[in-house]
Write an enzyme that holds these catalytic residues in place. Structure first.
Site, PDB file in Angstrom:
ATOM      1  N   CYS A 442     -12.906  -5.354 -42.560  1.00 30.67           N
ATOM      2  CA  CYS A 442     -12.576  -4.093 -43.249  1.00 30.67           C
ATOM      3  C   CYS A 442     -11.081  -4.442 -43.839  1.00 30.67           C
ATOM      4  CB  CYS A 442     -12.571  -2.832 -42.381  1.00 30.67           C
ATOM      5  SG  CYS A 442     -12.585  -1.151 -43.164  1.00 30.67           S
ATOM      6  N   HIS A 580      13.546 -27.278 -25.897  1.00 31.69           N
ATOM      7  CA  HIS A 580      12.411 -27.466 -25.380  1.00 31.69           C
ATOM      8  C   HIS A 580      11.192 -27.968 -25.889  1.00 31.69           C
ATOM      9  CE1 HIS A 580      11.170 -23.719 -27.125  1.00 31.69           C
ATOM     10  NE2 HIS A 580       9.915 -23.797 -26.598  1.00 31.69           N
TER      11      HIS A 580
END
Length: 674
Positions: A442, A580
């Site tokens: 939609c 990291h």
């Protein structure tokens, strides 16, 4: 499929013909702006625009037949639209007054008046549904060789013609009863006057979560029950002259939405922002401002409504009640404006010179009042009952740990990612391609049919940027993704069987990771282990994005040594500020992600030392990061470290080469195949 699921399919299919209304609204709106007095009689240019727009309005019934047939077809093929058109022509011709007179051998003046109204949106929807079902059932049928030309899609319009003949025969005897019932319903609602408009508006908002508001709208906005509010309003002068519209009355099922969409919901957005925690306000401000602007300017409210619909349902009920009150007030006071798309600033401006727009400017002060009401009511309710609206949780949804930073590693936040990558990730989030049976969209939501809605991973969908997930039933799911819904849905259809594998079920969580069969494929690049440690299957990683392969395919390692090296020769395209994780692109085009630990972004770089910089060219086995393993093992949620190829869909797959213990820079981890 359940009744609710089927109605949802019809509801989303209705959006196809409704999507043509903005064109009519713009054309006719411009025409009335050029000639607000003569309505085209004093300006050839104005007449040109008004007549162009009325060409759409006057043929809405056939557009519904074509649009619904296309929208409900399994593969959105043009043959389905043609089938709907053929069916509509056959039914309306056979049920026309002249044909009924001839077939039933009665004088034309004795034919029930209902047959003079056979060309309406209700019949269009009916024909569209029948045509789509026939297309879905018979478009793959193969006829004997002598008739092979008429096989498949060519067969469906022919078959539909014969089926519609039978339908027309039934309609000759039932249509007067059906039409009388629809008119009776419409008259009862109209007799309620302004109260009926308010009741309709309340249910219009209340049905949005399940997507059935489109079906309700078709009753009040189009000629299903004799109301036909939008086409009659857009028709302006023509509607008045034809006796179809009355100034001050026509448009009452639309006008009261303007104060809500342009002012009320932005007031709610301001309240939500002010109620957010101080540390979250910056992020909430961006979300609320974007939603408020969309609501004010275009009338698209779902981004705002879905931000509180599920986390604070009581607010949504209040919103539905206030919408009903607003529509009731506007209808009572005869403050009328209309729209061709939604009740935003653009439609208000275009409709302002429509001869049916009466005292439309009063909707602006009404809107300012509703801005204040929404702000006060929402702020009081949120704080009084401590509702968890956006920004009131301890951390804004999606910001925790690696779900978000891995989106960055694959090309930025969700709004910056390309549709293909997002589509692959959303397929994984809803349980993989094996769980999907139908894909549609939609304006702001993915409308999906699935085999089992319990397999949908709502947490992962929200990490990807979705604001909500609605499980209508066991087989119907809606995912609210914003204005990119159609683009993502199209990409999901295009990807087909190539998307990421589904998230593992609990019963599968202990299964051994198996390599993709690549016996005939050629190795593009072999990756060495970036760290010394023990191999862990990817589905054992304690993070949904990695475990479901939404980020990419590969394997994980639990490190026992502090040195992290490049798994292949290439360029370091990204090292996170917290050091990291890093992304490496090989000379062969493989995009690799090495992510040390899970949720380690929360350590703010402690325990990691960067040994190279972004943009540097590295060789396989060259040191990239240094770990403080003692600190990381004590403070990280997990040090299981995924090593994945994020663009594995560009290749034939990968073949695992290692198990057990691996050594950094020496052990071949997996091969990527061409």
């Amino acid at each position: 499929m359940s009744v609710l699921g089927y109605l949802q399919r019809v509801g989303r299919a209705l959006m196809v013909p409704v999507a043509t209304l903005p064109a009519a609204a713009i054309l006719m709106g411009v025409g009335y702006w050029i000639d607000p007095v003569g309505w085209g009689s004093q300006s050839a240019l104005a007449a040109f625009f008004i007549k162009s727009g009325s060409a759409i309005i006057d043929h809405m019934s056939v557009l519904f037949a074509i649009g619904v047939a296309y929208g409900m077809s399994k593969d959105k093929d043009g043959a389905a639209a043609l089938t709907g058109f053929v069916g509509f022509l056959v039914l309306t011709t056979l049920c026309s007054p002249a044909a009924v007179s001839m077939i039933q051998n009665i004088p034309v003046d004795k034919v029930p008046a209902a047959f003079g109204k056979i060309e309406n949106q209700f019949v269009g929807i009916l024909v569209g549904v029948i045509s789509a079902e026939l297309y879905n059932r018979f478009s793959g049928v193969e006829l004997p060789k002598a008739l092979s030309f008429f096989s498949g899609r060519r067969l469906v319009p022919i078959l539909t013609s014969f089926v519609i003949i039978a339908v027309a025969f039934v309609m000759m005897y039932t249509w007067p009863i059906i039409f009388g019932g629809l008119v009776n319903f419409g008259e009862h609602v109209q007799k309620l006057g302004s109260a009926g408009a308010g009741i309709y508006a309340f249910f219009n908002r209340l049905l949005i979560p399940v997507g059935l508001h489109h079906a309700l709208n078709s009753v009040f906005w189009f000629d299903v029950a004799g109301i036909n509010d939008i086409p009659n309003f857009l028709g302006g002068a023509q509607s008045i002259e034809a006796g179809k519209a009355i100034p001050g009355i026509t448009g009452r099922y639309q006008a009261g939405f303007f104060p809500i969409m342009m002012f009320g919901l932005p007031g709610a957005a301001l309240a939500i922002y002010h109620c957010a925690r101080p540390e979250n306000k910056a992020k909430v401000l961006g979300i609320m401002m974007a939603g408020a602007f969309a609501a004010f300017f275009t009338g698209i409210t779902e981004p705002l409504e879905f931000s509180f619909m599920f986390v604070a349902p009581v607010l949504y009920v209040i919103h539905a009640v206030l919408t009903g009150i607003s529509v009731y007030i506007a209808a009572t006071m005869h403050w009328i404006a209309g729209f061709g798309f939604s009740a935003g600033f653009v439609d208000m401006l275009l409709s302002s010179r429509n001869p049916l727009a009466t005292h439309w400017y009063m909707l602006i002060p009404q809107g300012l009042v509703f801005f204040a009401i929404y702000y006060v009511v929402f702020r009081f309710t949120i704080t009084k009952f401590n509702l968890m609206t956006p920004g009131r949780e301890l951390a804004v949804a999606g910001s925790e740990a690696d779900g978000e930073d891995m989106n960055v590693s694959n090309g930025g936040a969700a709004k910056e990612q390309d549709a293909t990558l997002l589509a692959r990730q959303y397929i994984a989030a809803v349980g993989g391609s094996d769980n999907l049976t139908a894909i549609d969209a939609c304006i702001t939501r993915l409308r999906l049919n699935v085999k089992d809605s319990s397999l949908v991973n709502e947490a992962m969908a929200k990490r990807l940027g979705a604001t909500g997930v609605i499980r209508l039933n066991k087989t119907s799911v809606q995912v609210i993704v914003g204005f990119v819904a159609e683009k993502i849905a199209n990409a999901m259809k295009t990807i087909g069987h190539v998307e990421a594998a589904p998230a593992p079920s609990p019963a599968q969580s202990g299964a051994k990771l198996q390599a993709v069969p690549t016996s005939t494929a050629v190795t593009v690049v072999s990756l060495v282990s970036p760290v010394t440690g023990a191999v862990v299957a990817l589905d054992q990683v304690p993070d949904e994005a990695f475990a479901s392969k939404a980020v990419g395919d590969g394997v994980a390692i639990k490190p026992t040594d502090s040195m992290v090296v490049a798994p292949a020769a290439g360029t370091i395209v990204k090292i996170f500020n917290t050091n990291h994780a890093f992304c490496l692109e090989t000379e062969e085009g493989a995009e690799l992600v090495v992510h040390m630990g899970i949720d380690t972004v929360a350590l703010n770089g402690k325990g990691f030392t960067r040994l190279v910089e972004e943009g540097e060219t590295v060789t396989a086995g060259q040191p990239v990061l240094q770990l403080d393993l003692d600190y990381l093992n004590a403070n990280a949620r997990s040090m299981i470290s995924p090593v994945v190829c994020s663009n594995i869909d560009d290749f034939a797959g990968l073949e695992l080469k290692a198990e057990g213990q691996v050594i950094a820079g020496q052990t071949i981890l997996f091969d990527i195949k061409k």
